[in-house]
Design an enzyme around this catalytic site. Sequence first.
Site, PDB file in Angstrom:
ATOM      1  N   THR A  71       0.849  -1.186   0.000  1.00 22.56           N
ATOM      2  CA  THR A  71       0.000   0.000   0.000  1.00 22.56           C
ATOM      3  C   THR A  71       0.885   1.236   0.000  1.00 22.56           C
ATOM      4  O   THR A  71       2.083   1.172   0.268  1.00 22.56           O
ATOM      5  CB  THR A  71      -0.913   0.048   1.241  1.00 22.56           C
ATOM      6  OG1 THR A  71      -0.095   0.207   2.413  1.00 22.56           O
ATOM      7  CG2 THR A  71      -1.740  -1.216   1.369  1.00 22.56           C
TER       8      THR A  71
ATOM      9  N   ILE B   8       6.678  -2.536   7.612  1.00 22.70           N
ATOM     10  CA  ILE B   8       6.599  -1.083   7.728  1.00 22.70           C
ATOM     11  C   ILE B   8       7.451  -0.472   6.616  1.00 22.70           C
ATOM     12  O   ILE B   8       8.643  -0.737   6.520  1.00 22.70           O
ATOM     13  CB  ILE B   8       7.083  -0.605   9.100  1.00 22.70           C
ATOM     14  CG1 ILE B   8       6.319  -1.334  10.225  1.00 22.70           C
ATOM     15  CG2 ILE B   8       6.904   0.906   9.207  1.00 22.70           C
ATOM     16  CD1 ILE B   8       4.821  -1.169  10.171  1.00 22.70           C
ATOM     17  N   LYS B   9       6.808   0.361   5.793  1.00 19.46           N
ATOM     18  CA  LYS B   9       7.509   0.968   4.654  1.00 19.46           C
ATOM     19  C   LYS B   9       8.199   2.264   5.086  1.00 19.46           C
ATOM     20  O   LYS B   9       7.559   3.161   5.643  1.00 19.46           O
ATOM     21  CB  LYS B   9       6.535   1.255   3.511  1.00 19.46           C
ATOM     22  CG  LYS B   9       5.985   0.011   2.847  1.00 19.46           C
ATOM     23  CD  LYS B   9       4.990   0.345   1.749  1.00 19.46           C
ATOM     24  CE  LYS B   9       5.673   0.840   0.486  1.00 19.46           C
ATOM     25  NZ  LYS B   9       4.674   1.004  -0.622  1.00 19.46           N
ATOM     26  N   ILE B  10       9.481   2.333   4.797  1.00 20.08           N
ATOM     27  CA  ILE B  10      10.279   3.519   5.109  1.00 20.08           C
ATOM     28  C   ILE B  10      10.973   3.976   3.829  1.00 20.08           C
ATOM     29  O   ILE B  10      11.701   3.195   3.209  1.00 20.08           O
ATOM     30  CB  ILE B  10      11.333   3.214   6.193  1.00 20.08           C
ATOM     31  CG1 ILE B  10      10.647   2.772   7.491  1.00 20.08           C
ATOM     32  CG2 ILE B  10      12.227   4.432   6.431  1.00 20.08           C
ATOM     33  CD1 ILE B  10      11.631   2.363   8.588  1.00 20.08           C
TER      34      ILE B  10
END
EC number: 2.2.1.2
Length: 372
Positions: A46, A141-143
Amino acid sequence: MTQNSRTQALHDAGVSLWLDDLSRDRITSGNLQELIDTRTITGVTTNPAIFAAALSQGTSYDADIAELAQKGATVDEAVVRLTTDDVRAACDVMAPLYQQTAGVDGRVSIEVDPRLARETEATVEEAKRLAETVGRENVLIKIPATKEGLPAISEVIAAGISVNVTLIFSLNRYREVINAWMIGLERARDAGYDLSTIHSVASFFVSRVDTEIDRRLDELDLDADRRAALRSRAGLANARLAYRIFTDALDTERWRLLAAAGAPVQRPLWASTGTKDPQLPDTLYVVGLVAPNTVNTMPEKTLEALADHGEVVGDTVQDGYDDADELLDELGRLGIDYQDVVTVLETEGLQKFVDAWNELLGRLSQSLDAAR
């Protein structure tokens, strides 16, 4: 249900197929499960634009918005509640795949607030909060891989949290991402974490490289045949050279020590794989990037194109290194500055995420006001 033979062939070639889309309707209607059962989907990604689109369509969120409005929730509180609820539900749908693959697949990604991408500590705090709020082992978790994001990646991984490093365009930045990932694993190992539970992917963007370089090619005084021979090839070349960096990184003593401690590899993830140019084959960035230990996250339109007519013929990456090197060298000789290209793409890519996030907040704010 029966898996589509073309999507299954890509999976069998070592590429995990992840859907680059999520909405509450997709979850509750059973569509996500259907894609798992018939299109070999094994993960979901997402981003702010996806959530903005989901919240603007239909009535699936109306009851939650009314509840949040009644409780006096701020727009920031509401967006976290709605997005993490969707990701948690998707994680539950994906849980059987997560178990079957020992955590390699069955993953759902959610991005930290992109407005924090230039703030290391704020990114770390947000990443930890999102992981705790979603509360599922199979969340990623997108960073973003900004300069400020690199130490955040290390710190979040060191805390035992699985990470999807996003918005990578540059080969040099990808080397830095691999280093940040290994630093995080080394710290996690020293802190006593079980490394086998800490997974990561590195999202390398593809089609946008062609969009920018083709634009610059069109500005050069080249004959039509020469321009045509160079157009729409840099995205695949850049990604193929990234895969070479990946395999080289695994052929080091540093990695062997981490692998011996149980660490899974950080797989390259091919992102932005829908074609932007309608004249290009719609499966170009899928069938052109087949290699073991990779992920391809694609919008549904591209997924369906693959299922309908994509031809998977085995590894299309590792024999292409020399051609990829020569292409980027030739572009450099023509005056196309690679470093400037990737800098522009990172800046623009991050701004697109921020704009989508602000649009999401704006729409949600209006909905909360209306519900009050």
